[in-house]
Design an enzyme around this catalytic site. Structure first.
Site, short mmCIF file in Angstrom:
data_model
loop_
_atom_site.label_atom_id
_atom_site.label_comp_id
_atom_site.label_asym_id
_atom_site.label_seq_id
_atom_site.Cartn_x
_atom_site.Cartn_y
_atom_site.Cartn_z
CB ALA A 22 -0.85 -0.07 1.07
CG ASP A 53 1.64 -2.68 14.64
OD1 ASP A 53 2.61 -2.78 15.24
OD2 ASP A 53 1.67 -2.32 13.38
#
Length: 340
Positions: free
Chosen positions: A28, A139
């Site tokens: 991405a 995360d």
């Protein structure tokens, strides 16, 4: 998510003009973009679906699913999901003050505890909300905390490793970044989902007040050893209350880690407002920040774009009290048969 009928270079379905690149990953790229009708700036995460393997596709699905579920003032909003044959576009709220990692690196020895606790309380508030919805981030790190300076708050972003969990049941996917990951994840064990976020919160708090990670050695092998041994040194200038809170989160045994309720009620955070964002009612674009001329320009562009006639636009969005950016997004999507 429905496919689009048209896609022009540098423009997504005629809705957003793409600008400079803000970041880049394996599958991405994140770009700055501007909504063509309102002029509102957004971040667009452009995912190349042709490069996704089954695991990456699964993470992408979970990211979209969790971000649609999580609607909180301290979480970056996902406005739209636009799907094409080869690309997926995530239209995201854009921060205006950089990320927390850059902020920490600008302060040798860390931020003052008074400033740090204000930011940390907001992060804890957001994660507490996520966990109540049974969403684990997995995360958490300063790079994934974004400043919104005009609003005076911070927001969590990047739910690429997020997932739903069931209380009492374990997860087993290994993910996250080494320096911020809980020992049980690095060992490949099954783990209690909320506990791994709490470990990462401990690392974030350490970085906020100390200016560096608690576990970061010359190489990954040494860093891993330090994490497994739970060895770290808190500088002497850190208050005893802050030391205690860090120690309660950075526990090798996940069952001994503080709960979010214990963190929120800890002495170090007493008197800190964990949710200043909830006191703000002004949307991204409103009559409070737009002149009459700008209102008229937006309506004219919507009319010319075939969204609706002037009377319907004015009536539907109750323009006199409020013109909200979300309304514009929804009207555009309904017109173009896009899924939200």
């Amino acid at each position: 998510m429905a496919g689009l009928k048209r896609l022009r270079d540098g423009k997504i379905a005629g809705l957003y003009d793409l600008d400079k690149t803000l970041g880049r990953g394996h599958f991405a790229v994140v770009k700055l973009a501007r909504h063509v009708f309102t002029g509102e700036k957004v971040a667009v995460k452009v995912i190349d679906k042709t490069k996704l393997d089954p695991v990456a596709r699964g993470h992408l699905f979970q990211e979209v699913r969790c971000m649609k579920l999580v609607q909180h003032p301290n979480v970056v909003r996902l406005y739209e999901v636009i799907d094409t044959a080869t690309k997926l576009y995530l239209i995201l709220e854009l921060g205006d003050g950089g990320d927390m990692y850059d902020c920490i690196m600008k302060h040798d020895g860390g931020l003052s505890e008074e400033v740090a606790k204000c930011y940390f309380a907001q992060i804890v508030h957001a994660i507490s909300y996520c966990h109540r919805l049974h969403v684990v981030h997995r995360d958490l790190k300063p790079e994934n905390v974004v400043f919104f300076e005009k609003q005076g708050i911070v927001k969590l972003t990047d739910f690429g490793f997020s997932n739903r969990f069931q209380p009492g049941k374990t997860l087993n996917t290994s993910c996250g970044s080494l320096a911020y990951s809980a020992p049980e994840i690095l060992l490949g064990d099954e783990y209690d989902a909320p506990a791994v976020d709490i470990w990462s919160l401990g690392v974030i708090l350490f970085m906020l007040v100390c200016g560096q990670p608690p576990f970061q050695e010359a190489n990954d092998s040494e860093t891993l050893t330090m994490i497994m041994d739970c060895k770290y040194n808190v500088p002497s200038h850190i208050s005893s209350a802050c030391r205690d809170l860090i120690g309660r989160m950075l526990q090798r045994d996940p069952k001994r880690r503080a709960t979010l309720e214990e963190i929120e009620g800890h002495d170090w955070l007493k008197g800190v407002d964990p949710s200043p964002a909830t006191k703000m009612s002004t949307p991204l674009v409103s009559h409070r920040s737009l002149s009459e001329e700008e209102h008229g320009s937006i309506i004219q562009r919507m009319v010319l774009g075939g969204i609706a006639d002037r009377d319907n636009i004015t009536e539907d969005c109750l323009l006199i009290p409020l013109l909200c950016c979300d309304f514009v997004f929804q009207k555009l999507c309904n017109c173009l048969n896009l899924s939200s």
